[in-house]
Design an enzyme around this catalytic site. Structure first.
Site, PDB file in Angstrom:
ATOM      1  N   CYS A  49       0.731  -1.164   0.007  1.00 56.60           N
ATOM      2  CA  CYS A  49       0.085  -0.003  -0.112  1.00 56.60           C
ATOM      3  C   CYS A  49       0.844   1.343   0.005  1.00 56.60           C
ATOM      4  CB  CYS A  49      -0.896   0.039   1.207  1.00 56.60           C
ATOM      5  SG  CYS A  49      -2.117  -1.371   1.186  1.00 56.60           S
ATOM      6  N   HIS A  51      -3.317   7.484   2.427  1.00 58.44           N
ATOM      7  CA  HIS A  51      -3.859   6.020   1.901  1.00 58.44           C
ATOM      8  C   HIS A  51      -5.200   5.729   2.430  1.00 58.44           C
ATOM      9  CE1 HIS A  51      -4.099   1.674   0.912  1.00 58.44           C
ATOM     10  NE2 HIS A  51      -3.741   1.304   2.176  1.00 58.44           N
ATOM     11  N   ASN A  60     -10.092  -0.130  -0.381  1.00 59.59           N
ATOM     12  CA  ASN A  60      -8.727   0.068  -0.265  1.00 59.59           C
ATOM     13  C   ASN A  60      -8.199  -0.545  -1.509  1.00 59.59           C
ATOM     14  OD1 ASN A  60      -5.993  -0.514   0.004  1.00 59.59           O
ATOM     15  ND2 ASN A  60      -6.104  -1.318   2.016  1.00 59.59           N
TER      16      ASN A  60
END
Length: 332
Positions: A120, A259, A289
């Protein structure tokens, strides 16, 4: 833009693009599969739906679509690209690199192209690498893509992960400038988190096999509590430290772009660094996500809010653990 190469060179974002698949996986869909509810998912994550790429398509297809969106919007010539980095944890195949496949699909040759896997945090890692290529004066047009088809690794019956992840791709075009652009990045990692967030299957330790097809090692797994705690602390610390070493305060930041892993993590980081309410860009509600794609997608969706000269602080946390924060001036 005319650049004087006798002066200090910055890399700056001159164009941005994005792509998300049409197919949606809503909370209502998940209610029919696992013991969950829309209310529970929204309360714990802030997510209402996520996009899922259709079977037969791969990460490279989303990357190409995002690049095409950028080209169409900003009237760029793909033939000008001399370096291309794909940040992804879900390559089309183990080899060749997905970046190579993207080049072939775009019809461009003689480009330095490679993948970067920092989960990520991948887009931030790739962005800093791309900026370094520009600053070295060896490259003038660099594409940085964050793209992941993470749905291919989600156990649809696992409530701890099926509510979180979706597919997508975002891309930025970097060019040299004498004005301020990408200012700094503080990127860090360690190996202490490998057992708490991973996809074990498919690598050299657990190679692909007929057994792997029925083995849970082929799915993404995470210990939510440990990841949650470490994400908040790591993202907050790097934000504070990257501001400090550049003589900025949090009041100088126009936009925080975190994020998009979990709305509660996003809120907690904002509280930890004491950023003003309304200065955090969020799009997790509609996409979940998307791993390396979350930050470029979030910026892409919110370009109408950004003004030239705005100071953006980007921050991420991912498997590894890996994490970091970046500072840049918006120049579009």
């Amino acid at each position: 833009m005319v650049v004087d190469f006798t002066k200090k060179i910055f890399a700056h974002i001159s164009a941005i693009g994005g792509y998300v698949p049409e197919n949606k996986r809503t909370n209502s869909d998940l209610e029919k599969i696992t013991d969950t509810s829309d209310e529970w998912i929204v309360k714990r994550t802030g997510i209402k739906e996520r996009r899922i790429l259709e079977e037969g398509l791969a990460t490279s297809d989303m990357a190409v679509s995002a690049i095409q969106n950028l080209i169409d919007t900003y009237k760029k010539d793909i033939k000008d690209v001399d370096a291309l980095i794909v940040a992804t944890s879900t390559p089309d195949m183990l080899m060749p690199a997905t970046a190579n496949i993207v080049c072939e699909k775009l019809g461009i040759e003689n480009v330095w192209a490679f993948d970067m896997n920092a989960a990520c945090s991948g887009f931030l890692y790739a962005l800093d690498m791309g900026a370094s290529l520009i600053e070295s004066r060896r490259y003038k047009n660099v594409l940085i893509i964050g793209a992941d088809k993470i749905s291919a690794y989600v156990d649809i019956k696992d409530r701890s992960t099926n509510i979180l992840f979706g597919d997508g791709a975002g891309v930025v075009w970097l060019e040299p400038t004498n004005e301020e652009g990408i200012l700094d990045a503080l990127l860090q990692s360690n190996g202490t988190g490998k057992e708490f967030l991973n996809i074990e299957g498919g690598g050299s330790l657990y190679p692909a096999s007929s057994q792997l097809l029925v083995d849970e090692k082929r799915y993404i797994r995470q210990d939510g509590k440990i990841v949650f705690k470490n994400a908040i602390q790591s993202m907050s610390d790097t934000c504070v430290n990257v501001l400090k070493r550049n003589d900025f305060s949090v009041e100088d930041v126009n936009w925080l772009v975190p994020h998009q892993a979990n709305k509660r993590i996003i809120d907690a980081v904002g509280n930890e660094i004491n950023i003003e309410e309304g200065k955090t860009l969020i799009n997790i509600e509609n996409y979940g996500n998307t791993i390396a794609a979350t930050i470029p997608l979030c910026i892409w969706e919110n370009t109408s809010k950004l003004k030239k000269g705005d100071l953006l602080m980007l921050t991420a946390f991912g498997a590894g653990f890996s994490w970091g924060a970046s500072l840049l001036r918006w120049t579009i």
